[in-house]
Design a protein around this motif. Structure first.
Motif, mmCIF file in Angstrom:
data_model
loop_
_atom_site.group_PDB
_atom_site.id
_atom_site.type_symbol
_atom_site.label_atom_id
_atom_site.label_comp_id
_atom_site.label_asym_id
_atom_site.label_seq_id
_atom_site.Cartn_x
_atom_site.Cartn_y
_atom_site.Cartn_z
ATOM 1 N N ASP A 733 -0.396 3.140 -4.157
ATOM 2 C CA ASP A 733 -1.365 3.251 -3.064
ATOM 3 C C ASP A 733 -2.826 3.170 -3.502
ATOM 4 O OD1 ASP A 733 0.543 4.005 -0.796
ATOM 5 O OD2 ASP A 733 1.020 5.515 -2.278
ATOM 6 N N ALA A 734 -3.108 3.353 -4.796
ATOM 7 C CA ALA A 734 -4.506 3.439 -5.221
ATOM 8 C C ALA A 734 -4.665 2.886 -6.625
ATOM 9 C CB ALA A 734 -4.977 4.896 -5.182
ATOM 10 N N LEU A 735 -5.809 2.234 -6.879
ATOM 11 C CA LEU A 735 -6.122 1.671 -8.191
ATOM 12 C C LEU A 735 -7.596 1.853 -8.496
ATOM 13 C CD1 LEU A 735 -4.224 -1.768 -8.049
ATOM 14 C CD2 LEU A 735 -3.590 0.204 -9.457
ATOM 15 N N ALA A 736 -7.921 2.056 -9.774
ATOM 16 C CA ALA A 736 -9.326 2.111 -10.190
ATOM 17 C C ALA A 736 -9.426 1.759 -11.666
ATOM 18 C CB ALA A 736 -9.912 3.495 -9.943
ATOM 19 N N SER A 778 -3.302 9.116 -2.725
ATOM 20 C CA SER A 778 -3.874 8.077 -1.862
ATOM 21 C C SER A 778 -5.123 7.413 -2.421
ATOM 22 C CB SER A 778 -4.217 8.689 -0.499
ATOM 23 O OG SER A 778 -5.090 9.803 -0.674
ATOM 24 N N GLY A 779 -5.761 8.041 -3.423
ATOM 25 C CA GLY A 779 -7.012 7.484 -3.931
ATOM 26 C C GLY A 779 -7.261 7.864 -5.372
ATOM 27 N N SER A 793 -5.070 13.108 -2.238
ATOM 28 C CA SER A 793 -3.649 13.137 -1.909
ATOM 29 C C SER A 793 -3.426 13.567 -0.473
ATOM 30 C CB SER A 793 -2.919 14.097 -2.859
ATOM 31 O OG SER A 793 -1.593 14.342 -2.431
ATOM 32 N N TYR A 794 -2.251 13.210 0.036
ATOM 33 C CA TYR A 794 -1.832 13.679 1.345
ATOM 34 C C TYR A 794 -1.555 15.182 1.342
ATOM 35 C CZ TYR A 794 -1.223 8.903 3.141
ATOM 36 O OH TYR A 794 -1.430 7.616 3.573
ATOM 37 N N ASP A 795 -1.562 15.818 0.155
ATOM 38 C CA ASP A 795 -1.374 17.269 0.109
ATOM 39 C C ASP A 795 -2.660 18.026 0.461
ATOM 40 O OD1 ASP A 795 -3.016 17.124 -2.118
ATOM 41 O OD2 ASP A 795 -1.463 17.633 -3.564
#
Length: 884
Positions: A733-736, A778-779, A793-795
Motif C-alpha cells: 500500500d505504501a512506498l518511499a 497505509s503510508g 496505519s489503519y490502527d
C-alpha cells in the motif's frame, strides 16, 4: 427554509401561515395575499394528482420482497447466472456497491427461481433469510444448521453481510459466525449459503483465509444495468399495473442514470413519486419533474415528512434517524437496524408513534418483526439534511454507538461492574444526549462506580502513606534503616506517579478534540510527573493540530516544496489548500473540485506551481496553483486508465508524472503537453503506490499482487523493468525512497514495513522488517536527512522509527489521536513536523520536538485546570497546575 425555498421557486404552494408571514415581512397586504392563496389553492385542488388506494408498481427505496416478484424486471440475465452459480456451489457470494440491487436480486429474483426449479434435487427444504446484526451468533446461532429429516437442502441467505464488520465488534463472534456458514462446504452438508456483501468490504472478507478460498470461484458481481435492462425496470412494472410511461421520461431517466453509481434506489424512488404525482394513466416527464427527479425526489419526500412534524417531533425524528446510522471508519456510512423499543425516545408515546409511522409511510424507514431500518443507504447521501446531521455529529455518533454496544454487553453480563465505563470513555460519554433509559442506567452506574473507585484510591494512598510513616518510625533508630525507608517511600511514590501519569496521558489524547485546554494540561502534567516514552508520545499526540473541513475520509496529504502549503484530498471529491506557515494556526486557502468521484491522492510538482490529483473516476487532473486562493485546471484531464487512479507522483525534474491504477498498470505522462509517454505492465492486480527515486532514474510501484517492482525510467518513453521484490504476505500500500536513494521502504496489509537495500538496483536485498502496527500500513515517509522513517496505519497510529543505525532500526515514538484509520503520512521539508490524513475526516500536523510541544501546551492552557479536575486525574497528589 425548505418550504420557503420551494415556494419561491414555484414548485410548491406554501401553507397559509407561511404565506401570511412572508407577506408581513415584505410589507404586503395580508388580506389580499390571503385571498390570492385561497384562489390558487382552489385551482391546485382541481389539478391534484390521482389519489387512490392502488398498490404502487415501484418499490421506492425499499427492496423488492418475494411478494414483489411480479414487478421485478431487468435482472433476468443476472438471476440466471446466480441460479447456476448457487446450484454449482454450496457457498456463494454476491458482491456489489450500495444501490446495485443485491437484496432485491436475492428475494425477488433467486428465491422464486429456486421454488420453481424443475430439478427436484434443488427444491429447497427451507429458505431462511437473515442479516448478521451486532451479535450474529447470539441472535442467529440456532438458525445456521441445516434442517434435519427433510428432503432437499436448507438454503441460508445472509443479506447485509457487511454488518459483521460495521455492527459486530467482537472478532471472536465474527469468526465463529463465518466458520458456521462455511460448514456448508463440508461433504454431506445439507446447507447451502448465499451471502450478499457490499463491494467495499471485499478486503475485510479477505481477512479470513477459508472465506477467501470459498469466494475464489463462487462470486457474482452485480454491476450496472444495461440500457435495455433499465428500460424494462422502468416500463414493465407500469405496464403490469395498466399504466404507460411517457417515452421522453424513459429516455430522460436512462440518460440520467447512465454512469451514476448506486442509482437504482434513486431511480426507483423517483418513479414511485412520479406515480404518486400522476394524472391519468400516463407517467409523464412533468410529473417526474414535479416529484423532484432522480436526485431531488428522495430529498423532497424526506423534507415533506420532516417539515410536517411539530418542533418536538422534528427533534425526535433527528434522534431516531441518527440511531439508525453507523458512521463509517475508513468506509462510507452504513445503516444500523434497531429494535423498535430502542426508538421510544420521547416522553409522549404518541409522538414516538407519529414520527415512526410518518417515516415508514413515506418509505424512508422499514418496520419488520419489531426491527426498524433505513429503507436504503441511499437516504444517507441523498437527503442533505440527514447528511448534514451525520457530518456535524459524527464523533458523537461513534461515541453513542459504542455506548449502546457497551450497554448491551453490561446487561448480558447481569450488570457486571467490570463492564462499566471508566476514564476517557466515561468522559466522552457524559455529554451525550438522547439516551435510552438502558443507556442512562449504564452511564449512571459507571459514574457511581468511578466515584467509588476514586474514593477507594484515595484511601489506599492514605493507608500507603501511613504505612510508610510507620516504617520510618520503626527504623528511625538506625540510619541504614532510615535510608531504606526513604528509598522504599520514594520507590512506591515513583511507581504511583508513573501509573497516574500513564493513565492521565492516555485520557488526555482522548479529550484533545472535546476539551483541548484540559487535555493539554493533563498531558503536560503527566509528562512532568513521569517523563518517559509513553507520556512524551501522549504529549506530542495531544498537541497535534487538527485541520477540519472535509466531510468524508481525507485520503492523502501533501506538503509543498517550500513547506508553506498543505494540500489534502478527500472522498468528498474536493481538494483543500491550507497555509501552514504557522502550523499551530493553519489557514484555509481554497476548496476546489473537478473529479466526478472520490479523490485518492494529490502530489505537488517540484516547483510547487502544479498539483496533480488522481481519483476513482479513472482520471488524473493537473491544477495551476500559482494563485493559492484560486486554483484552476492546468489543461484537460489525463485519461486512459480504465479503473481507479490510486497514486500520482512527479519526477524530481517535474517533467514526468507517474500514476498507479487499479487497472493493473503504471502510466508515465509528459507534464508539458499532457500526453502519455508509456505504459508499464507486469503487475497482475491493482497497482497502488508509485514513487520516484531522488535522481529520477528509477520508479517503484507496489501492488495487490504483493510485489514491489523497480523500473528504469531514465528514458520515460522506453521504461524497463529492473527487479521484482517479494516478501510481503499481503497487498502493498505504501512506498518511499530514502533521500540518498539506497533504501526503499514498503508498507503492506500484512501490518509490516519492509526496508530494502537497493544500492544494486538489479539485485536488491531485504534489509529489515519493522513490526508494531496492528493493521494495514497505509503510508511511509522518510525525513529529509534520511535518519527517521514515519509510518501510518489503519490502527489509528503513526510510528516514528530511528534509522540512524541501519543494522538496528528502533522505535522513536507512537503518535495517536486520529479517530479513524490514518490514510497517509508525510514530513515537512525541514523534517520538523509530520502531516497525516485520516478517515476521521481530518488532517493532523504533529510536532516531533518535545520542547515545542511543552511551550504550546502552556500557550493554550486556559482556563487553568481546577482543583476538582486535578484530584480526579491525579488523586492524592498536591494540586500543581503545570503552567502556573
Amino acid at each position: 427554509m425548505t418550504a420557503l425555498s420551494q415556494a419561491a421557486a414555484g414548485r410548491r404552494l406554501p401553507s397559509l401561515p407561511l404565506t401570511i408571514a412572508y407577506a408581513q415581512i415584505c410589507g404586503g397586504d395580508v388580506t389580499e395575499w390571503e385571498r390570492r392563496w385561497h384562489e390558487v389553492a382552489g385551482k391546485e385542488a382541481a389539478q391534484r394528482p390521482v389519489q387512490d388506494d392502488a398498490d404502487p408498481p415501484y418499490r421506492g427505496l425499499a427492496r423488492f420482497e418475494l411478494s414483489d416478484a411480479a414487478l421485478f424486471f431487468g435482472r433476468d440475465h443476472l438471476v440466471d447466472r446466480l441460479f447456476d452459480l448457487t446450484t454449482a456451489h454450496r457457498f456463494t457470494a454476491v458482491f456489489g456497491p450500495s444501490g446495485s440491487g443485491k437484496s432485491s436480486l436475492l428475494r425477488a429474483g433467486l428465491i422464486p427461481r429456486l421454488r420453481n426449479a424443475d430439478r427436484s434435487s434443488l427444491s429447497p427444504a427451507e429458505i431462511r433469510i437473515l442479516a448478521p446484526g451486532g451479535h450474529p451468533m447470539r441472535t442467529h446461532g440456532e438458525r445456521l444448521a441445516a434442517s434435519p429429516h427433510k428432503g432437499g437442502d436448507t438454503w441460508l441467505i445472509v443479506d447485509q453481510f457487511e454488518e459483521l464488520y460495521t455492527l459486530c465488534t467482537d472478532p471472536a463472534e465474527r469468526t465463529a459466525f463465518i466458520e458456521e456458514l462455511l460448514t456448508a462446504r463440508k461433504p454431506g452438508s445439507g446447507l447451502r449459503v448465499i451471502v450478499a456483501v457490499r463491494a467495499d468490504f471485499l478486503s475485510r472478507c479477505a481477512e479470513h483465509a477459508e472465506l477467501t478460498a470459498a469466494l475464489q470461484d463462487a462470486t457474482l458481481l452485480t454491476g450496472p444495468m444495461s440500457s435495455e435492462e433499465l428500460r424494462a425496470a422502468i416500463v414493465k412494472p407500469a405496464a403490469a399495473a395498466g399504466l404507460i410511461v411517457e417515452r421522453s421520461l424513459t429516455a430522460r431517466i436512462l440518460t440520467e442514470v447512465d454512469g451514476e453509481p448506486g442509482a437504482l434506489p434513486l431511480m426507483s424512488h423517483a418513479l414511485l413519486e412520479t406515480w404518486r404525482h400522476r394524472r391519468g394513466r400516463t407517467l409523464t416527464e412533468a410529473s417526474y419533474e414535479e416529484a423532484g427527479g432522480l436526485h431531488g425526489s428522495i430529498s423532497r419526500t424526506a423534507e415533506d415528512v420532516y417539515t410536517r412534524l411539530t418542533d418536538a417531533q422534528a427533534v425526535l425524528a433527528r434522534r431516531v434517524l441518527l440511531r439508525l446510522i453507523s458512521p463509517g471508519d475508513g468506509a462510507p456510512d452504513t445503516r444500523r437496524p434497531a429494535d423498535r423499543a430502542e426508538l421510544d425516545l420521547a416522553d409522549d408515546p404518541q409522538d414516538n408513534n407519529t414520527v415512526l409511522e410518518s417515516l415508514v409511510r413515506a418509505r424512508l424507514l422499514t418496520l419488520s418483526e419489531g426491527t426498524v431500518d433505513l429503507a436504503h443507504e441511499a437516504l444517507i447521501t441523498a437527503w442533505p439534511r440527514l447528511h448534514g446531521w451525520i457530518v456535524r455529529d459524527r464523533e458523537a455518533l461513534r461515541i453513542h454507538r459504542r455506548l449502546t454496544e457497551a450497554t448491551d454487553v453490561w446487561e448480558s453480563l447481569d450488570r457486571d461492574p467490570g463492564a462499566l465505563y471508566r476514564g476517557t470513555q466515561l468522559d466522552l460519554a457524559r455529554d451525550l444526549t438522547g439516551l435510552t433509559p438502558r443507556e442512562r442506567a449504564f452511564l449512571d452506574a459507571s459514574v457511581t462506580a468511578e466515584a467509588a473507585e476514586a474514593t477507594r484510591g484515595r484511601r489506599r494512598v492514605r493507608r500507603l502513606r501511613q504505612l510508610i510513616a510507620l516504617l520510618a518510625v520503626l527504623f528511625i533508630s538506625a540510619s541504614g534503616a532510615t535510608v531504606y525507608a526513604v528509598h522504599v517511600e520514594g520507590k512506591v511514590a515513583q511507581q504511583r506517579n508513573t501509573a497516574l501519569a500513564q493513565k492521565a496521558a492516555g485520557e488526555a489524547v482522548g479529550l484533545r478534540l472535546l476539551r483541548p485546554s484540559l487535555a493539554a494540561q493533563l498531558s503536560l502534567a503527566a509528562y512532568r510527573l513521569a517523563p518517559e516514552d509513553s507520556t512524551r508520545d501522549a504529549l506530542l499526540s495531544t498537541m497535534a493540530t487538527t485541520l477540519s473541513g472535509h466531510t468524508q475520509v481525507v485520503s492523502s496529504a501533501a506538503v509543498s516544496p517550500d513547506g508553506r502549503t498543505l494540500a489534502t484530498s478527500s472522498f468528498d471529491r474536493t481538494i483543500r489548500l491550507w497555509n501552514i506557515t504557522d502550523p499551530w494556526r493553519p489557514v484555509a486557502l481554497a476548496t476546489f473540485t473537478g473529479h466526478a468521484d472520490t479523490i485518492a491522492m494529490v502530489a505537488f510538482s517540484p516547483d510547487g506551481h502544479t498539483l496533480a490529483s488522481g481519483g476513482r473516476d479513472h482520471t488524473i487532473r493537473l491544477w495551476n496553483i500559482a494563485d493559492l486562493h484560486d486554483p484552476s485546471p492546468h489543461g484537460p484531464p489525463l485519461t486512459g486508465h480504465t479503473d481507479t487512479v490510486f497514486s500520482v507522483a512527479f519526477s524530481p525534474d517535474g517533467k514526468t508524472l507517474a500514476s498507479g491504477s487499479y487497472d493493473h498498470t503504471v502510466r508515465l505522462w509528459d507534464v508539458t503537453d499532457a500526453a502519455r509517454l508509456s505504459e508499464l505492465t507486469g503487475h497482475t492486480l491493482n497497482v497502488k503506490p508509485v514513487a520516484f527515486s531522488p535522481d529520477g532514474r528509477t520508479l517503484a510501484s507496489g501492488s495487490d499482487d504483493r510485489t514491489v517492482r523497480l523500473w528504469n525510467v531514465t528514458d520515460p518513453r522506453r521504461p524497463a523493468q529492473l527487479a521484482v521484490l517479494t516478501g510481503h504476505k499481503d497487498f502493498v500500500d505504501a512506498l518511499a525512497f530514502s533521500p540518498n536513494g539506497h533504501t526503499l521502504a514498503s508498507g503492506s496489509d500484512d501490518r509490516t514495513v519492509r526496508l530494502w537495500n537497493i544500492t544494486d538496483l538489479r539485485d536488491p536485498s531485504p534489509s529489515d522488517v519493522l513490526r508494531g502496527h496492528q493493521d494495514v500500513v497505509s503510508g511511509t515517509a522518510f525525513s529529509p536527512d534520511g535518519r527517521t522513517l514515519a509510518t501510518s496505519s489503519y490502527d489509528r497510529s503513526v510510528r516514528v522509527w530511528n534509522l540512524a543505525r541501519a543494522d538496528r532500526p528502533a522505535s522513536l515514538a507512537v503518535l495517536t489521536g486520529h479517530l479513524g484509520a490514518v490514510q497517509s503520512v508525510a514530513f515537512t521539508p525541514n523534517g520538523g513536523r509530520i502531516i497525516t490524513a485520516g478517515a476521521d475526516h481530518t488532517a493532523q500536523i504533529w510536532d516531533t520536538d518535545t520542547r515545542t510541544a511543552v511551550s504550546h501546551a502552556c500557550a493554550q492552557a486556559h482556563p487553568t485546570i481546577t482543583r476538582t479536575q486535578w484530584s480526579r486525574y491525579f488523586p492524592g497528589l498536591e494540586y500543581r497546575p503545570p503552567c502556573g
